[in-house]
Write an enzyme that holds these catalytic residues in place. Structure first.
Site, PDB file in Angstrom:
ATOM      1  N   LYS A 198       0.636  -1.359   0.467  1.00  0.00           N
ATOM      2  CA  LYS A 198       0.519  -0.127  -0.437  1.00  0.00           C
ATOM      3  C   LYS A 198       0.713   0.867  -0.010  1.00  0.00           C
ATOM      4  O   LYS A 198       0.444   2.266  -0.615  1.00  0.00           O
ATOM      5  CB  LYS A 198      -0.730   0.448   0.551  1.00  0.00           C
ATOM      6  CG  LYS A 198      -2.231   1.052   1.451  1.00  0.00           C
ATOM      7  CD  LYS A 198      -1.663   2.363   1.578  1.00  0.00           C
ATOM      8  CE  LYS A 198      -2.924   3.312   2.291  1.00  0.00           C
ATOM      9  NZ  LYS A 198      -2.092   4.451   2.619  1.00  0.00           N
ATOM     10  N   ASP A 230      -5.665   4.798 -15.317  1.00  0.00           N
ATOM     11  CA  ASP A 230      -6.555   4.165 -15.152  1.00  0.00           C
ATOM     12  C   ASP A 230      -6.258   3.399 -13.406  1.00  0.00           C
ATOM     13  O   ASP A 230      -5.426   2.267 -13.963  1.00  0.00           O
ATOM     14  CB  ASP A 230      -7.207   2.816 -15.789  1.00  0.00           C
ATOM     15  CG  ASP A 230      -8.090   1.958 -14.904  1.00  0.00           C
ATOM     16  OD1 ASP A 230      -8.261   2.217 -14.120  1.00  0.00           O
ATOM     17  OD2 ASP A 230      -8.472   1.180 -16.053  1.00  0.00           O
ATOM     18  N   HIS A 248       3.822  12.354  10.321  1.00  0.00           N
ATOM     19  CA  HIS A 248       2.657  12.173  10.029  1.00  0.00           C
ATOM     20  C   HIS A 248       1.810  13.567  10.840  1.00  0.00           C
ATOM     21  O   HIS A 248       1.237  14.124   9.897  1.00  0.00           O
ATOM     22  CB  HIS A 248       1.614  11.399   9.909  1.00  0.00           C
ATOM     23  CG  HIS A 248       1.348  10.458   8.655  1.00  0.00           C
ATOM     24  ND1 HIS A 248       1.878   9.866   7.651  1.00  0.00           N
ATOM     25  CD2 HIS A 248      -0.286  10.861   8.496  1.00  0.00           C
ATOM     26  CE1 HIS A 248       1.666   9.227   6.814  1.00  0.00           C
ATOM     27  NE2 HIS A 248      -0.586   9.730   7.414  1.00  0.00           N
TER      28      HIS A 248
HETATM   29  C1  MEV Z   1       0.480   5.100   5.028  1.00  0.00           C
HETATM   30  O1  MEV Z   1       0.218   5.103   3.954  1.00  0.00           O
HETATM   31  C2  MEV Z   1       1.495   3.454   4.393  1.00  0.00           C
HETATM   32  C3  MEV Z   1       2.363   2.832   5.130  1.00  0.00           C
HETATM   33  O2  MEV Z   1       1.634   2.060   5.879  1.00  0.00           O
HETATM   34  C4  MEV Z   1       3.108   2.036   4.471  1.00  0.00           C
HETATM   35  C5  MEV Z   1       3.626   1.619   5.346  1.00  0.00           C
HETATM   36  O3  MEV Z   1       3.372   1.225   6.497  1.00  0.00           O
HETATM   37  O4  MEV Z   1       4.753   0.740   4.876  1.00  0.00           O
HETATM   38  C6  MEV Z   1       2.697   4.165   6.137  1.00  0.00           C
END
Ligand code: MEV
Length: 446
Positions: A281, A297, A395
């Site tokens: 992700k 896409d 963050h």
């Molecule tokens: C958050 O959008 C993405 C992370 O969770 C990816 C990861 O854990 O490697 C920080």
């Protein structure tokens, strides 16, 4: 473009950033004007793109700095709502410059079209008949898109797979391998499969049911590599990009410590699907942001990525991290990358057109190379943070701004409210409202 490094870009106003961007990229303000209007699209244009359109939905577009891909400096537009992603990619691209930036390569733009053939009276016979008629089928598929053919694309191969067992019993699958050049290719491949189906039915004696492209575009892989000099990985918490208060403030990390932490984090994703999903992700945070910016896409790219990650039968990491003989960190990402620079929204959406122009890409392969490089950089940003100070520290200040905005803060108030929440380590909408009330004197409804 001379460089993708723009010192102090972060501190400029939106207008100043655009001016700086035109100066650095050599593009005109007109070229990049779409970045300024909300989302680039007009409601009228949207009405021609989808059904029942009633309006637009915009997302932030940021520029990732510092990227060198195949020795070319590139400014990368990213469309994403999540804080820290653009900063993370830019920061890791800066570290990668010490190792020459990113090296990317792509396979030929081969897409797979699938035809599911049911009710075949004699599967082995149909299989060999299809192989005998291979040249004929290819020649027929080649006549379907003369423009693509002229550009050097077209049908490349026919493959036959026998599905021995399924809930409806055995059936045949015919794969049409199709070179789509600079297109994403879905339209060309779907058209070719639909046109070929009657011929396949005659050859096999069966009935062609589905005729559709496969999003597991594993003949169209893109790869990115980078080497991060180990000394570049050393840092002291609090000296990073997004200052914020935290428990680990001032803690020093050696390059070796960070590198080994990244390797251990990668090992986790390599063996555990629960971690691999999150790890991937993080890669897709970077990949999707550029795919969306370029009008491609992203659902197709997402589907291909995760299917590819599970190709061994166990879902695993799309990236690989290691160390070279000098102890430097090495990164590698390989994944399907079905993106185009012609067709679809790439040529219709004003922001996508501006994005492609800013990246200076002339081929879909070049675009794919940039996208996987950003995916690798994004993966590194997440692993580096997770393996050292943790993800929340970087963050938090950005997240706090979003919470402040959600609480109704505007202008200067956003920074004031966000900074106080971070300092108090209490980033919540109710606290944002209370802090705002101390400035405005308004009562907070409880
Ligand atoms: C958050 O959008 C993405 C992370 O969770 C990816 C990861 O854990 O490697 C920080």
């Amino acid at each position: 473009m001379a460089t993708s490094r723009i010192a102090g870009f972060y501190n400029l106003s939106l207008d100043e950033r655009l001016t700086e961007l035109t100066g650095t990229s050599g593009l005109s303000a007109v070229d990049l004007a779409a970045f300024q209007s909300a989302g680039g699209l007009t409601p009228d244009a949207a009405d021609h793109m989808i059904e029942n359109a009633v309006g637009l939905h915009s997302l932030p577009l940021g520029i990732a700095l510092n990227f060198i891909v195949n020795r070319r400096e590139v400014l990368v537009p990213m469309v994403i709502e999540e804080p820290s992603v653009v900063a993370g990619a830019s920061f890791m691209a800066k570290l990668a410059r010490g190792g020459g930036g990113f090296t990317a390569e792509t396979d030929e733009p081969l897409m797979i079209g699938q035809m599911q053939v049911l009710d075949v009276p004699d599967i082995p016979l149909a299989h060999s008949a299809l192989m005998e008629h291979r040249a004929e089928l290819l020649a027929e598929a080649d006549t379907i898109d003369p423009v693509l053919k002229k550009l050097g694309g077209g049908a490349r191969d026919i493959e036959v797979r026998v599905i021995e067992e399924s809930p409806i019993g055995a059936f045949l699958v015919v794969h049409l391998i199709y070179d789509v050049r600079d297109a994403m290719g879905a339209n060309a491949v779907n058209t070719a499969c639909e046109k070929l189906a009657p011929h396949v039915e005659i050859i096999t004696g069966g009935r062609v049911h589905l005729k559709i492209l496969s999003n597991l575009a594993d003949r169209r892989l893109a790869r990115a590599r980078c080497i991060i000099p180990v000394k570049e990985l050393a840092f002291t918490v609090g000296a990073g990009l997004a200052p914020a208060q935290g428990d680990c403030e001032g803690r020093p990390y050696t390059g070796e410590q960070v590198r080994d932490g990244i390797l251990a984090a990668w090992a986790f994703a390599a063996v555990d699907p629960y971690r691999a999903a999150t790890h991937n992700k993080g890669i897709m945070n970077g990949v999707d942001a550029v795919v969306i910016a370029s009008g491609n896409d992203w659902r197709a790219v997402e589907a291909g990525a995760h299917a590819y990650a599970a190709r061994s039968g166990r879902y695993t990491s799309l990236s690989t991290w290691g160390k070279d003989a000098d102890g430097n960190l090495t990164g590698f990402l390989e994944m399907p990358m079905a993106v185009g620079i012609v067709g679809g929204a790439t040529k219709v959406h004003p922001t996508a057109k501006a994005a492609l122009k800013l990246m200076g890409v002339k081929t879909a392969a070049e675009l794919a190379g940039i996208i996987v490089s950003v995916g690798l950089a994004q993966n590194l940003a997440a692993l580096r943070a997770l393996a050292s100070e943790g993800i929340q520290r970087g963050h938090m200040s950005l997240h706090a701004r979003q919470v402040a905005i959600a609480a109704g803060a505007t202008g200067d108030m956003i920074e004031k409210v966000a900074a106080q929440m971070v300092e108090e380590k209490m980033v919540r909408i109710d606290r944002a409202e209370e802090i705002m009330a101390t400035y405005t004197g308004k009562q907070v409804d409880k």
